[in-house]
Scaffold this active site. Structure first.
Site, short mmCIF file in Angstrom:
data_model
loop_
_atom_site.label_atom_id
_atom_site.label_comp_id
_atom_site.label_asym_id
_atom_site.label_seq_id
_atom_site.Cartn_x
_atom_site.Cartn_y
_atom_site.Cartn_z
N CYS A 157 0.80 -1.23 0.00
CA CYS A 157 0.00 0.00 0.00
C CYS A 157 0.83 1.28 0.00
O CYS A 157 0.32 2.34 -0.36
CB CYS A 157 -0.94 0.00 1.21
SG CYS A 157 -2.22 -1.28 1.16
N LEU A 257 -3.44 -9.21 7.74
CA LEU A 257 -3.76 -7.88 8.23
C LEU A 257 -4.27 -8.02 9.65
O LEU A 257 -5.46 -8.02 9.93
CB LEU A 257 -4.82 -7.22 7.33
CG LEU A 257 -5.13 -5.75 7.57
CD1 LEU A 257 -3.89 -4.90 7.31
CD2 LEU A 257 -6.27 -5.29 6.67
N GLY A 299 -6.02 2.76 4.96
CA GLY A 299 -5.90 1.32 5.01
C GLY A 299 -7.11 0.64 5.62
O GLY A 299 -7.37 -0.54 5.37
N ARG A 301 -10.87 1.89 8.32
CA ARG A 301 -11.44 2.93 9.17
C ARG A 301 -10.72 3.04 10.50
O ARG A 301 -10.45 4.14 10.99
CB ARG A 301 -12.92 2.63 9.44
CG ARG A 301 -13.68 3.80 10.05
CD ARG A 301 -14.83 3.33 10.91
NE ARG A 301 -14.36 2.62 12.09
CZ ARG A 301 -15.13 1.90 12.90
NH1 ARG A 301 -16.40 1.74 12.60
NH2 ARG A 301 -14.63 1.29 13.95
#
Length: 397
Positions: A157, A257, A299, A301
């Site tokens: 990212c 993640l 990436g 909230r």
């Protein structure tokens, strides 16, 4: 030497996903445990996303195929194609996005011709092919075949920042350089039904999109440019190597993640900003809220919530990041450029305005940057909104 972003354009595929409808499809998959079903509802509903875009046209109820690969609307089943099937689609569809975004960026700088481009830097972490997107952009746009080409792959990212930093270095080394930077990601290629929390979170967040910028230090660029590239910094947090990762599996790429990522960012974001602000003594002593614009990679909230709380930013300062997340989801490397474009479309105040930008990725890596929004960059000079001229249909997943 001052280096400028002469143009910044974005593009998305034509197929729109409605978040609530995507949630219902994922929640209806056989094999979900009771916990998995709850996680699907929680992750999709709390993502602060309304719509996303996908290059996988068959992820709609209206699409019909005798041989569906990703989704069968007749049965409502999400399928699980091999990595090869997914990557073959990447090679075809990503090429279209790379080219559309790149062409829009070049067209938005009419004083420059295609043959003026000296360097091409492409970015993606969601697929591979060779000759790659750098080659395709050169051929499709009719660039000089001797143009220098670079591809930044599989960084994640934050990769738009290394690409812009490289463009800045090329321009500083050669004042006549004109660098075309293009990020394109097809994250939706790698979604799948699962009980794994990381996979569910990825399915709720990730989307497809592209962004391109023309970067140059040529004489006279300031009069027509949007942004000034000031400083870049990279920081690796002391923890988090296993909390965010991107691996290749037999059935697509696999996202790690961890739910501890927002906590890591919360603990280390101030330290990550210190070397950036040390580059500019005028900013170093200012409260964070005195910097008007914050281009934060959304990436998720919870990451935005942590950054806002830790830095004491206002709701207004988070609008570009939150609206990008709401309308487009997380498009990996392209996303922060969508946020920057949102900021550029805001009516300017008197004088130039500083922008602090940051993105997070595997490692855990924090990339930060300082830009200056130039006073002659009102929304009127930007050619179109973030979905550009691409057609949008209103499908369901």
């Amino acid at each position: 030497m001052t280096v400028y972003v002469r143009s910044l354009e974005t593009a998305v595929p034509k197929t729109m996903l409605i978040q609530t409808e995507a949630r219902d499809v994922f929640a209806a998959q056989p094999g979900l445990s009771r916990l998995g079903s709850r996680l699907v509802s929680t992750c999709f509903d709390s993502a602060a996303i309304d719509t996303r875009y996908t290059a996988v046209e068959e992820l709609t109820m209206d699409f019909r195929s005798d041989d569906p690969k990703f989704f069968d609307p007749e049965t409502g089943l999400l399928l699980n194609p091999s990595t090869k099937v997914r990557n073959d689609i990447f090679a075809r569809e990503a090429t279209q996005l790379f080219v559309k975004a790149a062409r829009a960026a070049v067209d938005a700088a009419p004083e420059l011709e295609s043959r003026d481009i000296t360097h091409v830097v492409t970015v993606s972490c969601t697929g591979f092919f060779n000759p790659g997107p750098d080659y395709k952009v050169v051929r499709e746009l009719g660039l000089n075949p001797a143009v220098q080409r670079y591809h930044l792959g599989f960084m994640g990212c934050y990769a738009a920042f290394p690409a812009l930093r490289a463009a800045k270095m090329f321009c500083e080394a050669d004042p006549q350089a004109v660098v075309l930077v293009v990020c394109a990601e097809l994250c939706s290629l790698h979604v799948r039904a699962s009980n794994d929390p990381d996979t569910i979170m990825g399915s709720a967040l990730f989307a497809d999109g592209a962004a391109a910028a023309v970067v140059t230090a040529r004489s006279g660029s300031e009069e027509k440019s949007l942004l000034q590239l000031d400083h870049f910094e990279t920081v690796l947090t002391p923890v988090g190597e296993d909390s965010m990762a991107w691996n290749i599996g037999d059935h697509g790429f696999e996202m790690v993640l961890g739910n501890y990522v927002p906590h890591i960012i919360d603990d280390h974001i101030v330290g990550a900003l210190q070397p950036l602000f040390a580059r500019d003594r005028e900013l170093e002593a200012l409260p964070y809220t005195d910097i008007r614009h914050w281009a934060i990679h959304p990436g998720g909230r919870s990451i935005l919530d942590r950054v806002q709380s830790r830095l004491g930013l206002t709701d207004e300062q988070l609008v570009p990041a939150r609206e990008t997340l709401r309308n487009y989801g997380n498009m990996s490397s392209a996303t922060v450029l969508f946020v920057l474009k949102h900021i550029l479309e805001q009516d300017p105040e008197d004088g130039d305005e500083r922008i602090c930008s940051m993105a997070f990725g595997p490692g855990l890596t924090v990339e930060t940057a300082l830009f200056t929004k130039l006073r002659q960059a009102p929304s009127a000079v930007l050619s179109g909104h973030a979905h550009g001229n691409l057609a949008t249909e209103v499908p369901v997943p």
